[in-house]
Write a protein that holds these residues in place. Structure first.
Motif, mmCIF file in Angstrom:
data_model
loop_
_atom_site.group_PDB
_atom_site.id
_atom_site.type_symbol
_atom_site.label_atom_id
_atom_site.label_comp_id
_atom_site.label_asym_id
_atom_site.label_seq_id
_atom_site.Cartn_x
_atom_site.Cartn_y
_atom_site.Cartn_z
ATOM 1 N N ARG A 96 0.890 -1.210 0.186
ATOM 2 C CA ARG A 96 0.019 -0.073 0.004
ATOM 3 C C ARG A 96 0.800 1.337 0.180
ATOM 4 O O ARG A 96 0.487 2.153 -0.647
ATOM 5 N N ASP A 97 1.941 1.135 0.885
ATOM 6 C CA ASP A 97 2.774 2.457 0.870
ATOM 7 C C ASP A 97 3.649 2.471 -0.426
ATOM 8 O O ASP A 97 3.582 3.778 -0.757
ATOM 9 N N TRP A 98 3.862 1.569 -1.084
ATOM 10 C CA TRP A 98 4.757 1.541 -2.432
ATOM 11 C C TRP A 98 3.752 2.267 -3.310
ATOM 12 O O TRP A 98 4.272 3.127 -4.156
ATOM 13 N N LEU A 99 2.587 1.719 -3.537
ATOM 14 C CA LEU A 99 1.619 2.457 -4.390
ATOM 15 C C LEU A 99 1.397 3.959 -4.042
ATOM 16 O O LEU A 99 1.190 4.893 -4.996
ATOM 17 N N ARG A 100 1.138 4.240 -2.798
ATOM 18 C CA ARG A 100 1.013 5.831 -2.293
ATOM 19 C C ARG A 100 2.097 6.783 -2.857
ATOM 20 O O ARG A 100 2.068 7.790 -3.439
ATOM 21 N N GLN A 101 3.435 6.070 -2.523
ATOM 22 C CA GLN A 101 4.611 6.624 -2.989
ATOM 23 C C GLN A 101 4.928 6.640 -4.646
ATOM 24 O O GLN A 101 5.526 7.852 -4.989
ATOM 25 N N ASN A 102 4.765 5.685 -5.336
ATOM 26 C CA ASN A 102 5.231 5.706 -6.702
ATOM 27 C C ASN A 102 3.859 5.567 -7.585
ATOM 28 O O ASN A 102 4.116 5.450 -8.756
#
Length: 228
Positions: free
Chosen positions: A213-219
């Motif tokens: 989820r964090d990867w998607l939010r950041q990238n």
């Protein structure tokens, strides 16, 4: 609908929009094309809205810089596929072929973008269908259908009728991110909300989800910079 330019390097173009439903001033950056929309309630003047945008200028520029410049699709482009950057190279025969660090694309130069997009959409459909089938089986609830789109504001959705929709650009993400989004939408078959019960369901069928989820939010926004 109007337009205003904020001075600076580079200048920022704002689309001004009046809304009878808006209760406050808002700024939105399109993930697809980087356009900035300034939405104003009817009672707020353009000057007030522009002053608000100036206060948020650093925030705007930071998000636009993070999004990156638009990138065309042609031979030589390095495109992330399942999270791995592959160079687009000329191929032979009729089919697009994926290798460890290259994507071989046959055809004329003007056909490259369309061929790559068709290949990615089919690959996305296969991967998302497999992931959705898996999580639906774990959940014990089937979905009714699966469609792909190129959505601006969401990576997936689940309707009350059990229809799943995904952005085909998820195939550009690492596989664990694609699987997380599939688990997220499948969990809505049981919980049509984002309550604690929903997140418990995601954990039950998927496992820990914070990292993807964090990867998607950041990238995630950067994946919309590739123009097909």
């Amino acid at each position: 609908m109007g337009q205003h330019i904020l001075d600076g390097n580079p200048p920022l173009s704002l689309i001004l929009r009046k809304s009878t439903r808006a209760k406050r001033i808002s700024l939105r950056i399109s993930q697809l094309d980087g356009r900035v929309t300034l939405t104003l309630p009817r009672h707020v003047s353009d000057a007030e809205g522009i002053a608000f945008a100036r206060e948020k200028e650093s925030w705007l520029r930071g998000h636009l810089e993070k999004r990156g410049e638009d990138q065309g699709i042609a031979l030589g482009t390095r495109l992330p596929i399942e999270g791995v950057h592959r160079e687009l190279v000329a191929g032979t025969g009729r089919r697009v072929a994926l290798q460890s660090d290259t994507l071989h694309v046959p055809g004329k130069p003007e056909q490259i973008a369309a061929r790559v997009q068709a290949f990615l959409k089919q690959m996305a459909r296969d991967k998302l269908a497999a992931a959705s089938d898996h999580y639906a089986n774990v959940l014990g609830q089937p979905y009714s259908r699966l469609t792909l789109r190129d959505t601006r504001s969401r990576w997936g959705s689940c309707s009350s009728a059990g229809a799943l929709m995904y952005s085909w650009r998820l195939i550009l993400c690492p596989p664990e991110v694609l699987r997380y989004v599939a688990a997220h939408e499948v969990a809505h078959l049981a919980e049509m909300n984002h309550s604690s019960a929903f997140w418990d369901t995601v954990t039950r069928i998927h496992g820990p989800y914070a990292a993807p989820r964090d990867w998607l939010r950041q990238n995630g926004s950067g994946l919309h910079s590739y123009k097909f």
